[in-house]
Scaffold this motif. Structure first.
Motif, PDB file in Angstrom:
ATOM      1  N   LYS A   1       3.495  -2.286  -2.131  1.00 46.20           N
ATOM      2  CA  LYS A   1       3.846  -1.520  -0.929  1.00 46.20           C
ATOM      3  C   LYS A   1       5.045  -0.616  -1.227  1.00 46.20           C
ATOM      4  O   LYS A   1       5.924  -0.987  -2.015  1.00 46.20           O
TER       5      LYS A   1
ATOM      6  N   ARG B   1       0.547   0.848   0.760  1.00 50.69           N
ATOM      7  CA  ARG B   1       0.623   0.670  -0.691  1.00 50.69           C
ATOM      8  C   ARG B   1       0.639   2.060  -1.318  1.00 50.69           C
ATOM      9  O   ARG B   1       0.214   3.035  -0.690  1.00 50.69           O
TER      10      ARG B   1
ATOM     11  N   HIS C   1       4.983   0.965   4.954  1.00 52.55           N
ATOM     12  CA  HIS C   1       4.021  -0.132   5.101  1.00 52.55           C
ATOM     13  C   HIS C   1       2.756   0.082   4.266  1.00 52.55           C
ATOM     14  O   HIS C   1       1.937  -0.813   4.142  1.00 52.55           O
TER      15      HIS C   1
END
Lengths: 297, 270
Positions: free
Chosen positions: A128, A94, A92
């Motif tokens: 992500k 980046r 989840h």
């Protein structure tokens, strides 16, 4: 002489009554790249996990720098950066968030190495991680592991999922780290590339590190193989009786049980002016195969 | 601190959903109070006769009987928000929160990354448990306090301290379920295993709650209607409530946390 960066003595680890590590002894010297070689299931990952206390040892001692890792695992982990064998990051996040999160556990990053790692492994950091390919995830993990400002690196199969150019960039980066006095323990199945960077290798056989004598014996056995390319046809080769011909000229392949026999054969062949001859140290792959004959792979 | 931030980022959507669900159920219950009251008054005696448990019989009797409307409203809030809302939504959220951290990370392998950083396992567990506890109990307190503000809409009122007592009580109970889930998460390797185990435990506890002879040993006896009916109108002094019930819930929570911590320290987490 400076103390080793990592010293492991009598390390034992058992899973459900089965001993995976049966008294492992070795050390990594300062500024050394040590290759850890073994077939699948030999215990390489278990060994590395024990070093960072993800797994608890059953016996033995682990010293990282001046710290007893079994007594102060957090202090020991401050001195080493670990790259897990199976890349598992937070999907989840980046890429940039993952790098920031990872570096927050250390006192920042080594800026020069971080720059070199960013050049070697360019990534779209605003995306992500769940959108990354396996190779891209591995590059994030490598940037995290190699940029840590630690004197020791424990790296489990770093070349997994990497293409050839990325693998080459990785090994160049390892040599840069070594040139700065960092120590590296690296487990890899790409033995040809490992041979190029590792100062020496240790072989994990059935939960034990193969002794120097065992490795030497394997090397000696392998030394008795010779390949030569002879010009044109050779009517008759007068080779010593202990030498066996596996393949006939012009691509000659010989095997012998005694080094003296092979030396005599070499003299005979040199008189025939071969265009090429291979009779040197065995490759890491050959030693590996010799040591692990019959082992699970 | 970095683990606190990460855990909150991972859990904030679930926490928000949980808060919204509790609020929605509470709001619906409160605006339908006048209608419910009429029904209860008319049918109170009948329900009292057929109610499956003593606590429910008592509730229907309390409402149906010519008691003060205030007491009936307090009983209604106790059953709608604390007995039904928090016991269902709160427990489900506790299990989801508990399985969504340690068990999930172990299953996907990212726990190896976390536990190989220079941070102690104690700090990891304290950080995760702290965030999850807040995610679980803050919505309980927000919605419970909101009752004092929403009650006048129905022409009713409830004392704030009674609602605080109820919020503390239900928070301690759902925290027990959360810690039990975390304990299973350390013990087992996959989310499915943890969810199955905790689900089986909860179902068994609910099951025995509805069997008269063994109800007293059910964990849900701690949070049935009877537990809240005296608390919510504010008739019980907190010191009495604390020494009779809450101290044991706190000790049980502490014991479970310590057991989880000890297991977490010793466990191979690779």
């Amino acid at each position: 002489m400076s103390p080793p960066s990592l010293e492991v003595r009598g390390l034992r680890k058992t899973f459900a009554g089965q001993e995976v590590l049966c008294g492992v002894d070795f050390e990594v010297r300062e500024g050394e790249i040590l290759g850890l070689v073994g077939p699948n299931g030999a215990g390489k990952t278990t060994l590395l996990r024990c070093l960072v206390s993800i797994l608890h040892r059953n016996a033995g001692s682990i010293r990282i720098g001046s710290i007893d890792a079994t007594r102060d695992p957090v202090g020991a982990r401050r001195l080493c950066s670990y790259l897990p064998g199976e890349t598992s990051l937070y999907d989840h996040m980046r890429g940039s968030e993952m790098l920031e999160f990872a570096s927050s556990f250390y006192e920042g990053v080594d800026p020069e190495i971080a720059r070199l790692a960013a050049e070697a492994f360019p990534l779209p950091l605003d995306q992500k991680i769940k959108h990354y390919s396996a190779g891209m995830k591995q590059k994030v993990a490598l940037r995290i592991a190699l940029s840590a400002p630690t004197p020791l690196f424990l790296i489990d199969e770093p070349d997994r999922a990497l293409d050839k150019s990325s693998r080459q960039a990785l090994y160049r980066l390892l040599l840069v780290l070594k040139s700065r006095g960092r120590s590296i323990l690296i487990s890899s199945h790409h033995l040809a590339e490992l041979t190029e960077v590792a100062d020496r290798c240790i072989y994990l056989v059935h939960g034990r590190i193969a002794s120097e004598e065992q490795v030497q014996a394997a090397q000696d056995r392998l030394s008795l193989v010779l390949r030569a390319r002879l010009p044109g046809q050779v009517e008759e080769l007068s080779l010593p009786p202990g030498v066996r011909i596996l393949e006939h000229p012009p691509e000659l392949h010989l095997e012998a049980d005694r080094i003296e026999d092979m030396n005599q054969a070499m003299e005979v062949l040199l008189a025939l002016h071969p265009s090429s001859i291979e009779y040197g140290r065995p490759s890491l792959q050959e030693i590996y195969d010799e040591l692990f004959q019959g082992a699970v792979d | 601190m970095q683990i606190v931030k990460k855990t909150w980022k991972e859990m904030r959507a679930l926490t928000l959903l949980y808060l919204m669900l509790l609020s929605l159920l509470l709001f619906l219950a409160l605006i339908y109070w006048p209608e419910s009251r009429e029904i209860f008054v008319k049918k109170g005696k009948l329900y009292s006769a057929i109610a499956p448990t003593d606590s429910l019989k008592k509730f229907f009797w309390d409402v149906a009987a010519p008691y003060a409307e205030k007491a009936a409203y307090a009983a209604y809030v106790a059953i709608q928000h604390f007995y039904k809302g928090i016991n269902i939504v709160g427990i489900a959220t506790a299990v989801l929160l508990g399985t969504g951290t340690i068990a999930k990370e172990r299953e996907r392998g990212s726990f190896e990354f976390l536990t190989s950083r220079p941070i102690s396992r104690d700090k990891i567990l304290f950080s995760i448990t702290g965030v999850l506890t807040l995610c679980l109990i803050v919505p309980i307190f927000i919605t419970s306090m909101a009752i004092a503000w929403l009650a006048p809409i129905s022409g009713q009122s409830l004392p704030l301290h009674g609602l605080v007592h109820g919020a503390i009580h239900s928070s301690l109970f759902v925290e027990l379920i959360l810690l039990l889930t975390l304990f299973f998460s350390v013990l087992m390797k996959t989310q499915v295993q943890v969810a199955t185990s905790i689900g089986a435990f909860v179902i068994f506890q609910v099951g025995i709650f509805f069997i008269t002879g063994v109800r007293k040993v059910s964990l849900f006896k701690l949070t049935d209607y009877e537990a809240y009916q005296a608390m919510i109108p504010g008739n019980v002094e907190y010191s009495r409530l604390f020494w009779s019930t809450h101290i044991w819930l706190i000790l049980a929570n502490l014991a479970l946390f310590v057991a989880t911590l000890l297991l977490f320290r010793k466990r191979d987490l690779g």
